[in-house]
Scaffold this motif. Structure first.
Motif, PDB file in Angstrom:
ATOM      1  N   ASN A   7       0.809  -1.226   0.000  1.00  0.00           N
ATOM      2  CA  ASN A   7       0.000   0.000   0.000  1.00  0.00           C
ATOM      3  C   ASN A   7       0.847   1.283   0.000  1.00  0.00           C
ATOM      4  O   ASN A   7       0.637   2.182   0.816  1.00  0.00           O
ATOM      5  CB  ASN A   7      -0.944  -0.019   1.213  1.00  0.00           C
ATOM      6  CG  ASN A   7      -2.142   0.887   1.009  1.00  0.00           C
ATOM      7  OD1 ASN A   7      -2.483   1.218  -0.127  1.00  0.00           O
ATOM      8  ND2 ASN A   7      -2.752   1.311   2.095  1.00  0.00           N
ATOM      9  N   ASN A   9       2.080   4.793  -0.905  1.00  0.00           N
ATOM     10  CA  ASN A   9       1.541   6.063  -1.398  1.00  0.00           C
ATOM     11  C   ASN A   9       2.639   7.116  -1.427  1.00  0.00           C
ATOM     12  O   ASN A   9       3.495   7.153  -0.547  1.00  0.00           O
ATOM     13  CB  ASN A   9       0.430   6.568  -0.475  1.00  0.00           C
ATOM     14  CG  ASN A   9      -0.894   5.889  -0.762  1.00  0.00           C
ATOM     15  OD1 ASN A   9      -1.704   6.379  -1.542  1.00  0.00           O
ATOM     16  ND2 ASN A   9      -1.103   4.727  -0.151  1.00  0.00           N
ATOM     17  N   THR A  11       2.977  11.382  -2.561  1.00  0.00           N
ATOM     18  CA  THR A  11       2.456  12.643  -3.094  1.00  0.00           C
ATOM     19  C   THR A  11       3.615  13.626  -3.217  1.00  0.00           C
ATOM     20  O   THR A  11       4.448  13.730  -2.317  1.00  0.00           O
ATOM     21  CB  THR A  11       1.374  13.226  -2.147  1.00  0.00           C
ATOM     22  OG1 THR A  11       0.284  12.310  -2.073  1.00  0.00           O
ATOM     23  CG2 THR A  11       0.865  14.570  -2.648  1.00  0.00           C
ATOM     24  N   HIS A  19      -0.797  13.396  -6.179  1.00  0.00           N
ATOM     25  CA  HIS A  19      -0.800  12.041  -5.609  1.00  0.00           C
ATOM     26  C   HIS A  19      -0.345  11.070  -6.696  1.00  0.00           C
ATOM     27  O   HIS A  19      -1.133  10.668  -7.546  1.00  0.00           O
ATOM     28  CB  HIS A  19      -2.217  11.721  -5.118  1.00  0.00           C
ATOM     29  CG  HIS A  19      -2.282  10.537  -4.222  1.00  0.00           C
ATOM     30  ND1 HIS A  19      -3.465  10.089  -3.674  1.00  0.00           N
ATOM     31  CD2 HIS A  19      -1.325   9.684  -3.756  1.00  0.00           C
ATOM     32  CE1 HIS A  19      -3.229   9.014  -2.923  1.00  0.00           C
ATOM     33  NE2 HIS A  19      -1.940   8.749  -2.966  1.00  0.00           N
ATOM     34  N   LYS A  22      -0.716   5.571  -5.576  1.00  0.00           N
ATOM     35  CA  LYS A  22      -1.983   5.591  -4.837  1.00  0.00           C
ATOM     36  C   LYS A  22      -2.303   4.258  -4.158  1.00  0.00           C
ATOM     37  O   LYS A  22      -3.468   3.886  -4.062  1.00  0.00           O
ATOM     38  CB  LYS A  22      -3.118   5.958  -5.805  1.00  0.00           C
ATOM     39  CG  LYS A  22      -2.924   7.313  -6.463  1.00  0.00           C
ATOM     40  CD  LYS A  22      -4.015   7.596  -7.486  1.00  0.00           C
ATOM     41  CE  LYS A  22      -3.808   8.969  -8.111  1.00  0.00           C
ATOM     42  NZ  LYS A  22      -4.669   9.148  -9.294  1.00  0.00           N
ATOM     43  N   GLY A  23      -1.271   3.572  -3.689  1.00  0.00           N
ATOM     44  CA  GLY A  23      -1.512   2.292  -3.025  1.00  0.00           C
ATOM     45  C   GLY A  23      -0.968   1.150  -3.856  1.00  0.00           C
ATOM     46  O   GLY A  23      -1.724   0.366  -4.410  1.00  0.00           O
ATOM     47  N   TYR A  57       8.781   7.354   0.456  1.00  0.00           N
ATOM     48  CA  TYR A  57       7.329   7.255   0.268  1.00  0.00           C
ATOM     49  C   TYR A  57       6.650   7.827   1.506  1.00  0.00           C
ATOM     50  O   TYR A  57       7.296   8.020   2.541  1.00  0.00           O
ATOM     51  CB  TYR A  57       6.920   5.800   0.014  1.00  0.00           C
ATOM     52  CG  TYR A  57       7.373   4.808   1.061  1.00  0.00           C
ATOM     53  CD1 TYR A  57       8.640   4.238   1.008  1.00  0.00           C
ATOM     54  CD2 TYR A  57       6.530   4.439   2.108  1.00  0.00           C
ATOM     55  CE1 TYR A  57       9.055   3.328   1.975  1.00  0.00           C
ATOM     56  CE2 TYR A  57       6.938   3.521   3.063  1.00  0.00           C
ATOM     57  CZ  TYR A  57       8.207   2.966   2.993  1.00  0.00           C
ATOM     58  OH  TYR A  57       8.611   2.079   3.943  1.00  0.00           O
TER      59      TYR A  57
END
Ligand code: ADP
Ligand code: MG
Length: 228
Positions: A7, A9, A11, A19, A22-23, A57
């Protein structure tokens, strides 16, 4: 698994927050050779840079060789990078004022290995990529394919567990592209080295074991290549 992403992520906060990842969930086994495809801007380089500990991240978990990669100091990050990862770039990133042998030897210089020894080892790696006779040539005297083979030798000389390549054939013609991919495939098979290759080219992706398709910061699917 040598690489596990849970997961992830990311940005970027520039003008407006972007973003980008996104996972991302992904596992890569030691010895696999995989490709990452996706439209420009889909997050391929961002993902590769996180894998290479060149970027951080925001949320999620990245385990590299079983080790959680998170909040590392720059020296710790550099230590993992130097021990585990070799990088290959589209633009080769050779040092213009050093000859082919010196470029290949560079990672050993950073390990504190003395000149005579590192040059001997660099010659072995140049030989492996078919460039023994080009050792004292400067980068501007080499073709694109030769430059990329020097860069591959440099990526391999510290015997990393993983090679990360961001569009390694993006600046090469189709014949040279095939030669470079054949070389990477050979290294993968003979040394069991894990390889992750970002590419736009179907011919490159089809030479890998698995194609990971990114779309808008998510893995859209993972598929087997079409063997031709
Ligand atoms: P790809 O390699 O798939 O083309 P990137 O991972 O390079 O995509 O970039 C994904 C998105 O993030 C793009 O919109 C890009 O402009 C943006 N981006 C990349 N790096 C940065 C950065 N350092 N700061 C701000 N935005 C960035
Ligand atoms: Mg990119």
């Amino acid at each position: 698994m040598i690489i596990q992403l849970h997961n992830i992520n990311k940005t970027y906060y520039s003008a407006a927050p972007l973003h980008v990842l996104k996972g991302i969930n992904l596992g890569i086994e030691a010895g696999e050779m995989v490709s990452i495809m996706g439209a420009s801007g889909s997050g391929k380089s961002t993902l590769l840079n996180i894998l290479g500990i060149l970027d951080t991240y925001d949320t999620g978990e990245y385990l590299l060789n079983g080790q959680l990669i998170s909040n590392l100091s720059e020296s710790r990050a550099a230590e993992y990078r130097n021990r585990l990862i070799g990088f290959i770039f589209q633009s080769f990133n050779l040092i213009t004022f050093k000859n082919a042998m010196e470029n290949v030897a560079l990672p050993l210089y950073y390990q504190g290995i003395r000149r005579k020894k590192r040059n001997v080892v660099a010659m072995e790696y140049l030989d492996m990529v078919g460039l023994r006779d080009w050792a004292d040539h400067m980068p501007n005297e080499l073709s694109g394919g030769q430059k990329q083979r020097v860069a591959i030798a440099r990526a391999l000389i510290a015997q990393p567990k993983i090679i990360l390549a961001d569009e390694p054939t993006g600046a090469l013609d189709s014949v040279t592209t095939e030669e470079v991919i054949a070389l990477l495939r050979k290294v993968n098979q003979e040394r069991g080295m894990t390889m992750i290759i970002v590419t736009h080219e179907a011919s490159v992706a089809n030479a890998t074991d698995k194609i990971i398709r990114l779309r808008d910061g998510l893995i859209e699917n993972i598929e087997a290549p079409h063997h031709v």
